[in-house]
Design an enzyme around this catalytic site. Structure first.
Site, PDB file in Angstrom:
ATOM      1  N   ASN A 131      49.855  -3.797   6.977  1.00 43.65           N
ATOM      2  CA  ASN A 131      50.048  -4.280   8.455  1.00 43.65           C
ATOM      3  C   ASN A 131      49.870  -6.303   8.679  1.00 43.65           C
ATOM      4  O   ASN A 131      50.773  -6.750   7.421  1.00 43.65           O
ATOM      5  CB  ASN A 131      48.798  -4.643   9.057  1.00 43.65           C
ATOM      6  CG  ASN A 131      48.445  -4.308  10.676  1.00 43.65           C
ATOM      7  OD1 ASN A 131      49.150  -4.916  11.328  1.00 43.65           O
ATOM      8  ND2 ASN A 131      47.931  -2.809  11.143  1.00 43.65           N
TER       9      ASN A 131
ATOM     10  N   HIS B 177      48.541  -9.215   7.776  1.00 39.80           N
ATOM     11  CA  HIS B 177      48.397  -9.982   6.231  1.00 39.80           C
ATOM     12  C   HIS B 177      49.213  -8.953   5.379  1.00 39.80           C
ATOM     13  O   HIS B 177      49.283 -10.288   4.823  1.00 39.80           O
ATOM     14  CB  HIS B 177      46.941  -9.880   7.205  1.00 39.80           C
ATOM     15  CG  HIS B 177      45.951 -10.846   5.610  1.00 39.80           C
ATOM     16  ND1 HIS B 177      46.120 -10.520   4.719  1.00 39.80           N
ATOM     17  CD2 HIS B 177      45.919 -11.990   5.711  1.00 39.80           C
ATOM     18  CE1 HIS B 177      45.189 -11.309   3.874  1.00 39.80           C
ATOM     19  NE2 HIS B 177      45.416 -13.021   4.358  1.00 39.80           N
ATOM     20  N   CYS B 178      49.181  -8.307   5.419  1.00 44.94           N
ATOM     21  CA  CYS B 178      49.748  -7.415   3.835  1.00 44.94           C
ATOM     22  C   CYS B 178      51.145  -8.333   3.440  1.00 44.94           C
ATOM     23  O   CYS B 178      51.656  -8.183   2.219  1.00 44.94           O
ATOM     24  CB  CYS B 178      49.911  -6.298   4.331  1.00 44.94           C
ATOM     25  SG  CYS B 178      48.336  -5.043   4.277  1.00 44.94           S
ATOM     26  N   ILE B 179      51.572  -8.612   4.957  1.00 47.64           N
ATOM     27  CA  ILE B 179      53.287  -8.862   5.054  1.00 47.64           C
ATOM     28  C   ILE B 179      53.431 -10.007   4.932  1.00 47.64           C
ATOM     29  O   ILE B 179      54.709 -10.184   5.480  1.00 47.64           O
ATOM     30  CB  ILE B 179      54.309  -7.774   5.885  1.00 47.64           C
ATOM     31  CG1 ILE B 179      53.864  -8.814   7.394  1.00 47.64           C
ATOM     32  CG2 ILE B 179      54.403  -6.017   6.181  1.00 47.64           C
ATOM     33  CD1 ILE B 179      54.350  -7.881   8.471  1.00 47.64           C
TER      34      ILE B 179
END
Length: 363
Positions: free
Chosen positions: A349, A351-353
């Site tokens: 999501n 935060h991950c990208i």
């Protein structure tokens, strides 16, 4: 050329700042991997572009993009977004990218962790192993090469000596089978400049990263943790969230504070629809994109930037409740929501990208 250092960050006086500390900008990687993103990655690219445009309203944004996608990305992104031509295997900048550090004099350096695609989730991943070094090269920031396999999504820091993580991820034998819990704690202290490690147990149910902390819980300020919460006793997340709550309730941070816990609702549960499935084939590792799989969706996977909170819109039944909680937690920041189902379909999501670069001068 970016200098590779042989000393340890903590010994040199460096630490990882909290996400809410001032940013020089944000980094992302443009998606195109066809065995992870459906329909030639076009829906994912639209979602990434919306995330990038939202961030670029508040702070500088750099997008790493391959040569073959450069023109497409340039056409889809705001003119203010800086593009750097870079080869990658996938687009999880939080996990493959550098972890930036600062010291009291305002100098900027970075950690280049070992990267093995979440324990071999996809292959190849040799280009993603080089992303952190390329980011530090672009900024001329000295580089610390850490011996630990670690993804940025597996850690959250409060900027005051505490790091939050999960046993499911950092103690997983698919990451660092030869290191003990004590070994890993020492590496976290040495390379993040922290003095205390807080361990939760399992992460979000069906999170294919082996339980990254950024889908389960995060610091919102020193002494305050937001936690994914589930009210359904029949949902496997119910027991996981309660275990996390019990652990956090018994913990103190590096400065001796007890932790205040704020509950974020669990969206869904959400499942992969038939049109969202991908036939990956045998070569990709252990990744799966099948019909009916539960998606690792969480409101905890938001991003804190200069004057804003970027939150995922995932479930109309809970989006506004989550937005209200975040607005209360961050009264001085604008809460911006963007639809991110297409990103969740790829395994992560907002935060991950994203990966923040704190304010500092390379040195």
């Amino acid at each position: 050329m970016s200098e590779t250092l042989t000393s340890l960050p903590a010994a040199d006086g460096f630490r990882m700042p909290a996400e809410w500390e001032p940013h020089a900008g944000t980094w992302m990687i443009w998606p195109e991997r066809p065995d992870n993103w459906r329909e030639g990655a076009a829906p994912a690219q639209a979602a990434f572009a919306e995330v990038a445009a939202a961030i670029a309203r508040f702070e500088p944004l750099t997008m790493l993009v391959s040569a073959r996608q450069w023109r497409n990305a340039r056409d889809m992104l705001p003119a203010s977004v800086r593009l750097i031509e870079t080869t990658s295997d996938d687009s999880w900048c939080r996990d493959s990218g550098a972890t930036f550090l600062v010291d009291a004099a305002g100098r900027l350096r970075g950690v280049d962790w070992q990267f093995n695609a979440w324990g071999g989730l996809y292959a190849p991943h040799d280009q993603d192993e080089m992303i952190a070094a390329k980011m530090l090269e672009a900024e001329r920031a000295p580089r610390y090469a850490a011996p630990l396999v670690l993804e940025g999504g597996s850690i959250h820091v409060d900027g005051e000596g505490t790091v939050l993580t999960t046993e499911e991820c950092l103690l997983n034998p698919n990451r660092n089978p030869d290191f003990s819990r004590e070994d890993i704690e020492q590496y976290l202290k040495d390379y993040l400049g922290v003095s205390k490690v807080l361990w939760l147990g399992a992460g979000l149910v069906d999170d294919e990263t082996s339980g990254h902390i950024d889908n389960l819980a995060c610091f919102v300020r020193p002494g305050v943790v937001a936690l994914t919460w589930c009210e359904d006793p029949l949902d496997p997340q119910y027991a996981i969230s309660r275990d996390a709550h019990e652990r956090l309730s018994a913990m103190t941070d590096a400065r001796g504070r007890s932790l205040e816990i704020v509950k974020l609702p669990l969206p869904g549960p959400l499942y992969r629809a038939p049109e969202e499935a991908i036939d990956i084939g045998p070569a990709a590792g252990s990744m799966s994109r099948g019909i009916g799989e539960r998606l690792g969706a969480s409101y905890a996977n938001f991003y804190i930037g200069n004057g804003f909170i970027l939150m995922p819109l995932l479930d109309p039944a809970h989006d506004e409740e989550a937005r209200g909680i975040l607005a209360t937690l961050f009264p001085d920041r604008q809460v911006v929501g963007v639809p991110t189902r297409e990103i969740v379909l790829g395994g992560g999501n907002i935060h991950c990208i994203t990966q923040q670069q704190p304010v500092g001068r390379a040195g």
